[in-house]
Enzyme design. Structure first.
Site, short mmCIF file in Angstrom:
data_model
loop_
_atom_site.label_atom_id
_atom_site.label_comp_id
_atom_site.label_asym_id
_atom_site.label_seq_id
_atom_site.Cartn_x
_atom_site.Cartn_y
_atom_site.Cartn_z
N GLN A 1 27.76 -40.93 -21.28
CA GLN A 1 28.81 -40.00 -20.90
C GLN A 1 30.14 -40.75 -20.81
OE1 GLN A 1 28.59 -36.88 -20.83
NE2 GLN A 1 26.48 -36.30 -20.37
N ASN B 1 9.14 -35.02 -30.95
CA ASN B 1 9.96 -33.97 -31.55
C ASN B 1 9.72 -32.69 -30.77
OD1 ASN B 1 11.27 -32.09 -33.08
ND2 ASN B 1 10.19 -32.52 -34.99
N CYS C 1 26.58 -29.11 -22.90
CA CYS C 1 27.92 -29.45 -23.42
C CYS C 1 28.42 -28.37 -24.37
CB CYS C 1 27.89 -30.81 -24.13
SG CYS C 1 26.74 -30.91 -25.51
#
Length: 445
Positions: free
Chosen positions: A278, A355, A402
């Site tokens: 971040q 995955n 985000c």
């Protein structure tokens, strides 16, 4: 008979200037006006401002335009601090006061969640009360950045950021949102790179402000000569930087210094300069504290951290929970998270590569269930895993996002599976840009 053709980009034929009044900002910071009931997105304009604009893209459902002349100014309009703000593609909201930026982002988050997740009209967006925004410094907050490089005839070395939607480089020697220690490196770093014999083979430079010192990564397309290597080494020694070379996109070689690291919750997290961290140190620490508070971690909890990266959330969670399982798609990040847990002597963590689009229930780490789940996906969101997250039936699910659009989309799955949105808040991770970070807490009802 087959026909071969090349589609052409639609050209807007209407070159007339049109007068519009902006009513609000979209979730990326562009002004929204209406022409014939069609929304028109106009970068650079603020709510209540009138302007003459010219359409640049006119589609059936919406249009885009550029400003020809601003006729009125919003009281929230301010003078940008950056001298190349009108050219650089890095920030797009420096013309709006910071308090108004936060208000606009909160409004946008509420409207998106109300419309797509809660099934309400945008007028009722304020019915769900958001938590106070998590904020930090508004300038010199960015601890990492990538600079583009190119040698141009007559100009020498261009060093800076790309223009928006362009390959052109805006030359800079200072950035007001970049950490002070990194700004101080820009002039000597530019001088070094301009002197290299192999300067035409430079790709880009990445700078990171680690807690244990500055980091410089140089991407180069051909090997450096011995004289160039000597210059680079001398630069690293004189400026006390951790220096890395990247001869290939997926290869990083450390030349000098220790392993970069940052500290949060008295934990030390090591990282490579190509790892994601971040960019806002202060807001990251406050975000983690809020996540722990909202999840209400108890000593007996078994917690799942999806898209865990190098352990930014996992390790602070492990300080409070009985066990934390972190899952990440990139194996190198899994190894980094495991090493960080060992570095901090945390023995109640386990990290796995997987995955997540292939489902959760097939993995062995999911068989014992979880009390709480945290997920922090990339901008594309976590659509492929939301149904199975709900099927794990944790008492609390915390979604760190985000991209408010994918958060709103993914939230629908949890609400349909019997979860209730209990808390929602904006995180001011990227002041002066349209990027909107947020956090949502869902409780099983």
């Amino acid at each position: 008979m087959a026909r071969f053709f090349k589609p052409t980009k639609r050209i807007v034929s209407d070159t007339k200037h049109k007068e519009v009044t902006v009513t609000r900002l979209d979730h990326l910071g562009a002004g929204i006006a209406h022409l014939d009931r069609k929304p028109v997105f106009i970068p650079g304009l603020l709510p209540d401002e009138r302007a003459l604009v010219q359409l640049t893209d006119n589609k059936k459902q919406y249009a885009r335009a550029k400003v020809i002349k601003r006729l009125t100014d919003s009281p929230e309009r301010i003078t940008p601090q950056c001298p190349v703000y009108d050219q650089c593609g890095g920030c797009n909201l420096q013309h709006l006061s910071h308090s108004a930026q936060v208000s606009a982002k909160r409004q946008s988050l509420g409207e998106l969640m109300a419309k797509f997740a809660l099934g309400a009209d945008k007028e009722t967006a304020t019915a769900f009360e958001q938590e106070a925004p998590v904020t930090g410094e508004t300038w010199q907050y960015r601890r990492s950045a990538r600079f583009s490089l190119r040698v141009e005839s007559g100009k020498g070395l261009c060093f800076g950021f790309r223009q928006e939607q362009s390959k052109a480089i805006v030359d800079i020697d200072h950035c007001p949102v970049l950490a002070a220690s990194l700004n101080a490196l820009l002039p000597p770093l530019r001088e070094l790179l301009a002197q290299l014999q192999g300067r035409r083979n430079l790709g880009h430079v990445e700078l990171v402000e680690a807690d244990n010192g500055p980091v410089v990564l140089i991407r180069h397309l051909k090997p450096f000569s011995d004289p160039d290597m000597t210059r680079i080494q001398q630069f690293a020694d004189s400026h006390h930087v951790m220096l890395f070379l990247a001869p290939e996109p997926d290869e990083v070689i450390q030349l000098t210094g220790d392993m970069p690291s940052y500290t949060v919750n008295d934990l030390t997290l090591q990282f490579s300069p190509k790892d994601f961290i971040q960019v806002n140190r202060t807001v990251n620490a406050r975000m983690i504290a809020q996540a722990l508070d909202w999840l209400d971690i108890q000593p007996q909890d078994r917690v799942l951290d999806l898209f865990c990266g190098l352990g930014n959330f996992s390790l602070p969670l492990a300080q409070k929970a009985q066990q934390v399982v972190g899952v990440e798609g990139v194996d190198e990040m899994v190894q980094r998270a495991s090493a960080n847990a060992a570095l901090n002597q945390l023995t109640n963590t386990a990290f796995y590569q997987g995955n997540l689009e292939q489902g959760i229930e097939s993995f062995s780490w999911a068989r014992d269930g979880f009390d709480k789940v945290l997920l922090d996906p990339a901008r594309a969101g976590a659509a492929g895993v939301m149904t199975e997250v709900a099927a794990l039936s944790p008492s609390r699910i915390l979604y760190v996002s985000c991209n408010p659009s994918t958060l709103a989309r993914d939230s629908q799955v949890l609400l349909q599976q019997g979860y209730q949105l209990q808390r929602l808040g904006m995180l001011d991770m990227f002041p002066h840009t349209g990027h909107l970070e947020s956090m949502a807490l869902f409780i099983r009802t």
